[in-house]
Design an enzyme around this catalytic site. Sequence first.
Site, short mmCIF file in Angstrom:
data_model
loop_
_atom_site.label_atom_id
_atom_site.label_comp_id
_atom_site.label_asym_id
_atom_site.label_seq_id
_atom_site.Cartn_x
_atom_site.Cartn_y
_atom_site.Cartn_z
N GLU A 107 0.87 -1.17 0.00
CA GLU A 107 0.00 0.00 0.00
C GLU A 107 0.91 1.22 0.00
OE1 GLU A 107 -3.62 2.05 2.64
OE2 GLU A 107 -2.40 0.43 3.50
N GLU A 119 -8.87 10.66 4.87
CA GLU A 119 -9.08 9.85 6.07
C GLU A 119 -9.30 10.80 7.26
OE1 GLU A 119 -6.44 5.84 5.58
OE2 GLU A 119 -5.33 7.68 5.97
#
Length: 243
Positions: free
Chosen positions: A140, A225
């Site tokens: 990621e 986020e």
Amino acid sequence: MFSLSSVFVGLLCVATASAQLITGAFTCEAAGEYTLCQNLWGAAAGVGGQNSTLISTSGNEVSWMTNWTWANGPNNVKSYANVESSTVKGAQLSNITSVPTAWNWTYATKSSDIRADVSYDIWLGTTPDGTPATTASSYEIMIWLSGLGGIQPVGSVNTSGIQIGGHNWTLWSGPNANWEVFSFVSADGDITSFTSDLNDFFEYLVANQGVSTSQFLQAIQTGTEPFVGSADLIIESFSVSLS
């Protein structure tokens, strides 16, 4: 005097009257060459809510917004509202020449206690296709264009003083489930107008962090986020392509 952001917000009020509003926790909607998803995967760690709105699409460019209010669990991510490219995926790193991208965004409003990032979330794996954040994932790669409220990525600082694409970055790294996370965090403060070649980041990881060129690009997502606080985040334009 009118600022560009105030003009854009005024136009936004008109645009969103007929735009596609998304309210479900895991609702996704087609958005031209992208898919817009709410993905409130961490909502149970706090109290609050979030909505996202598709504003417009044109070619490989998309415009959207998300607004949220979250409280409690200040160290827990509540969601990752994002757009994912439907076309820029499946290529092996060894065959990628360029991944040009441009992202212009702004906070129309934000609370003083906001803890949130604005970031790319890019997934690599051993096969051309695969669902992000599953056993199909090897790496990621996050690129934080903003990180407010003292939040930190997964892992710990790996390397400081990295220069890529005209900006300075601090690289964090660490494991998460079965994949490794590399997070490039802006050392220049908020980068609200970002134009770069994502392949420069891939090449850095290949040369310096042991990522193999046999890995496949499985997904490019961009969004935010939030941990706590409230905000109206406007993505004025985002695009990415592959060659």
